[in-house]
Design a protein around this motif. Structure first.
Motif, PDB file in Angstrom:
ATOM      1  N   ALA A  19      19.461   5.953  25.193  1.00 23.60           N
ATOM      2  CA  ALA A  19      19.749   7.229  24.557  1.00 23.60           C
ATOM      3  C   ALA A  19      19.789   8.282  25.653  1.00 23.60           C
ATOM      4  O   ALA A  19      19.140   8.133  26.681  1.00 23.60           O
ATOM      5  CB  ALA A  19      18.657   7.565  23.553  1.00 23.60           C
ATOM      6  N   THR A  20      20.570   9.307  25.459  1.00 17.16           N
ATOM      7  CA  THR A  20      20.579  10.384  26.452  1.00 17.16           C
ATOM      8  C   THR A  20      19.857  11.591  25.875  1.00 17.16           C
ATOM      9  O   THR A  20      19.811  11.777  24.667  1.00 17.16           O
ATOM     10  CB  THR A  20      22.018  10.778  26.843  1.00 17.16           C
ATOM     11  OG1 THR A  20      22.756  10.925  25.645  1.00 17.16           O
ATOM     12  CG2 THR A  20      22.651   9.733  27.731  1.00 17.16           C
ATOM     13  N   ALA A  21      19.312  12.371  26.775  1.00 15.10           N
ATOM     14  CA  ALA A  21      18.538  13.521  26.323  1.00 15.10           C
ATOM     15  C   ALA A  21      19.437  14.518  25.604  1.00 15.10           C
ATOM     16  O   ALA A  21      20.546  14.800  26.040  1.00 15.10           O
ATOM     17  CB  ALA A  21      17.859  14.178  27.516  1.00 15.10           C
ATOM     18  N   ARG A  22      18.963  15.005  24.495  1.00 19.31           N
ATOM     19  CA  ARG A  22      19.686  15.995  23.697  1.00 19.31           C
ATOM     20  C   ARG A  22      19.657  17.346  24.413  1.00 19.31           C
ATOM     21  O   ARG A  22      18.682  17.678  25.096  1.00 19.31           O
ATOM     22  CB  ARG A  22      18.977  16.075  22.343  1.00 19.31           C
ATOM     23  CG  ARG A  22      19.476  17.123  21.378  1.00 19.31           C
ATOM     24  CD  ARG A  22      18.751  16.975  20.049  1.00 19.31           C
ATOM     25  NE  ARG A  22      19.203  15.782  19.331  1.00 19.31           N
ATOM     26  CZ  ARG A  22      20.273  15.744  18.535  1.00 19.31           C
ATOM     27  NH1 ARG A  22      20.980  16.836  18.330  1.00 19.31           N
ATOM     28  NH2 ARG A  22      20.621  14.623  17.930  1.00 19.31           N
ATOM     29  N   LEU A 227       7.561   8.620  17.246  1.00 17.21           N
ATOM     30  CA  LEU A 227       8.885   8.294  16.697  1.00 17.21           C
ATOM     31  C   LEU A 227      10.008   8.605  17.676  1.00 17.21           C
ATOM     32  O   LEU A 227      11.181   8.525  17.334  1.00 17.21           O
ATOM     33  CB  LEU A 227       9.116   9.078  15.400  1.00 17.21           C
ATOM     34  CG  LEU A 227       8.140   8.749  14.273  1.00 17.21           C
ATOM     35  CD1 LEU A 227       8.322   9.705  13.116  1.00 17.21           C
ATOM     36  CD2 LEU A 227       8.338   7.311  13.819  1.00 17.21           C
ATOM     37  N   ARG A 228       9.639   8.946  18.903  1.00 17.86           N
ATOM     38  CA  ARG A 228      10.671   9.280  19.882  1.00 17.86           C
ATOM     39  C   ARG A 228      10.972   8.083  20.763  1.00 17.86           C
ATOM     40  O   ARG A 228      10.228   7.112  20.794  1.00 17.86           O
ATOM     41  CB  ARG A 228      10.204  10.477  20.696  1.00 17.86           C
ATOM     42  CG  ARG A 228       9.869  11.644  19.764  1.00 17.86           C
ATOM     43  CD  ARG A 228       9.981  12.948  20.421  1.00 17.86           C
ATOM     44  NE  ARG A 228      11.336  13.203  20.879  1.00 17.86           N
ATOM     45  CZ  ARG A 228      11.632  14.096  21.814  1.00 17.86           C
ATOM     46  NH1 ARG A 228      10.674  14.771  22.391  1.00 17.86           N
ATOM     47  NH2 ARG A 228      12.887  14.294  22.178  1.00 17.86           N
ATOM     48  N   ASP A 229      12.088   8.190  21.466  1.00 22.93           N
ATOM     49  CA  ASP A 229      12.501   7.084  22.330  1.00 22.93           C
ATOM     50  C   ASP A 229      11.502   6.927  23.478  1.00 22.93           C
ATOM     51  O   ASP A 229      11.378   7.821  24.308  1.00 22.93           O
ATOM     52  CB  ASP A 229      13.893   7.396  22.883  1.00 22.93           C
ATOM     53  CG  ASP A 229      14.426   6.266  23.751  1.00 22.93           C
ATOM     54  OD1 ASP A 229      13.709   5.254  23.930  1.00 22.93           O
ATOM     55  OD2 ASP A 229      15.554   6.402  24.255  1.00 22.93           O
ATOM     56  N   PRO A 230      10.766   5.791  23.518  1.00 23.66           N
ATOM     57  CA  PRO A 230       9.765   5.651  24.571  1.00 23.66           C
ATOM     58  C   PRO A 230      10.385   5.494  25.962  1.00 23.66           C
ATOM     59  O   PRO A 230       9.686   5.611  26.964  1.00 23.66           O
ATOM     60  CB  PRO A 230       8.996   4.386  24.170  1.00 23.66           C
ATOM     61  CG  PRO A 230       9.915   3.641  23.272  1.00 23.66           C
ATOM     62  CD  PRO A 230      10.798   4.649  22.605  1.00 23.66           C
ATOM     63  N   LEU A 231      11.678   5.232  26.012  1.00 19.94           N
ATOM     64  CA  LEU A 231      12.300   4.957  27.307  1.00 19.94           C
ATOM     65  C   LEU A 231      13.431   5.916  27.636  1.00 19.94           C
ATOM     66  O   LEU A 231      14.375   5.576  28.332  1.00 19.94           O
ATOM     67  CB  LEU A 231      12.822   3.508  27.331  1.00 19.94           C
ATOM     68  CG  LEU A 231      11.754   2.436  27.140  1.00 19.94           C
ATOM     69  CD1 LEU A 231      12.405   1.062  27.005  1.00 19.94           C
ATOM     70  CD2 LEU A 231      10.760   2.428  28.289  1.00 19.94           C
ATOM     71  N   LEU A 232      13.330   7.130  27.141  1.00 23.06           N
ATOM     72  CA  LEU A 232      14.390   8.102  27.399  1.00 23.06           C
ATOM     73  C   LEU A 232      14.549   8.315  28.910  1.00 23.06           C
ATOM     74  O   LEU A 232      13.585   8.636  29.595  1.00 23.06           O
ATOM     75  CB  LEU A 232      14.070   9.434  26.726  1.00 23.06           C
ATOM     76  CG  LEU A 232      15.229  10.431  26.729  1.00 23.06           C
ATOM     77  CD1 LEU A 232      16.222  10.097  25.633  1.00 23.06           C
ATOM     78  CD2 LEU A 232      14.714  11.846  26.549  1.00 23.06           C
ATOM     79  N   PRO A 233      15.777   8.124  29.432  1.00 23.51           N
ATOM     80  CA  PRO A 233      15.976   8.249  30.877  1.00 23.51           C
ATOM     81  C   PRO A 233      15.586   9.644  31.380  1.00 23.51           C
ATOM     82  O   PRO A 233      15.856  10.644  30.721  1.00 23.51           O
ATOM     83  CB  PRO A 233      17.482   8.026  31.055  1.00 23.51           C
ATOM     84  CG  PRO A 233      17.943   7.372  29.808  1.00 23.51           C
ATOM     85  CD  PRO A 233      17.019   7.796  28.718  1.00 23.51           C
TER      86      PRO A 233
END
Ligand SMILES: [Zn+2]
Length: 315
Positions: A19-22, A227-233
């Motif tokens: 996923a990419t950061a919003r 509930l957030r992406d644990p591996l957000l780049p």
């Protein structure tokens, strides 16, 4: 068969793409954030220096006196960003994060009060990382009025307590990083980072107990970040995602003499059973986090939700 395999491979690649950061720059207008900053920043300063300070030990108080509290209105990197730097003794509380959490707390209380589908709030949070939808702020997304708290005294009371206790916990967690002279996360191993997080939580829980502050908002906070992406780049979450052991340690603290978290003025309003129930909430979040394929589940939840579903969940 070969073509099918190719498609299957493509599909797998698509499913595992990070996923990419919003971009949060447009979630609120500059005017909204400036107005929020004028309201929140003196309050948060008071929580730190009037509510928390009297419960600090002399050495902890000395650290606090050397701390600079930064509350920029124009920093919108992430809605859950709260940070500290030990070397410069700065604690960073972006107004955007406070406003976002305030709305989250109001939405949570509203959904409880009117018996709406609470999972929708989690869907919204998962969508922050896993959906490409243009998301409005949470109250607008759920079609709740921005001043929802004014319309119901339960919502007002519960959300204010949640905001206050979560902000106090987060301030003390960040103060711990300064007090314990913790290293910056880009210079240490993930393991050391996790240890620092556990130490900062333990420090905050000790002071919450001294303050007799009920931990009612913390579960809202930790539920959301689980509930957030644990591996957000590019995010801290890649090196030290929230772990179930961190949540279990907080639950254990709450179960140990839950009575400590009830001040005399809260007697009769908050029961020991409620504190124990909060510990149970933390354990539920921890169990869910340890579910295999948690990230796949979060991706499904976050990427499948529609604006229509969000807008009609509580009407
Ligand atoms: Zn931390």
């Amino acid at each position: 068969v070969i073509r099918l395999r190719g498609m299957l491979l493509l599909l797998l690649v698509a499913l595992t793409l990070p996923a990419t950061a919003r971009d949060y720059n447009t979630m609120y207008s500059a005017q909204q954030l400036q107005r929020a900053n004028a309201v929140y920043s003196p309050n948060i300063l008071a929580v730190l220096h009037e509510d928390i300070a009297p419960y600090l030990l002399p050495a902890e108080k000395q650290t606090l006196e050397a701390v600079t509290l930064l509350q920029p209105w124009d920093r919108t990197v992430d809605p859950f960003e709260f940070a500290a730097r030990a070397d410069t003794r700065e604690i960073l509380i972006p107004t955007f994060s406070v406003k976002f959490f305030d709305e989250l707390a109001i939405a949570t209380a509203w959904f409880e009060r009117f018996d709406c589908r609470k999972e929708t709030i989690g869907d919204y949070v998962a969508a922050l990382d896993f959906s490409t939808l243009q998301l409005p702020p949470i109250l607008a997304a759920l079609s709740l009025p921005e001043d929802a708290y004014k319309l119901d005294s339960f919502v007002d009371d519960v959300s204010q307590k949640a905001l206050k206790s979560a902000v106090a916990f987060l301030l003390m967690h960040e103060l711990a990083h300064v007090h314990l002279n913790h290293a910056s996360y880009d210079r240490i191993s993930a393991n050391t980072a996790q240890q620092q997080e556990a130490q900062a939580d333990a420090f905050a829980m000790r002071i919450m107990r001294r303050m007799r502050l009920p931990p009612l908002g913390m579960a809202v906070w930790f539920n959301a970040i689980s509930l957030r992406d644990p591996l957000l780049p590019g995010s801290n979450r890649q090196t030290h995602p929230l772990t179930s052991s961190r949540l279990q340690a907080i639950a254990d603290e709450l179960r140990r003499q839950p009575y400590d978290f009830i001040s005399s003025e809260n007697r009769g309003k908050i029961s020991e059973a409620q504190i124990v129930a909060t510990a149970g909430d933390f354990e539920t979040i921890a169990t869910l986090m340890d579910t295999p394929d948690m990230r796949t589940y979060l991706r499904q939840r976050g990427s499948q939700v529609t604006l229509e579903q969000l807008a009609t969940a509580c009407n």
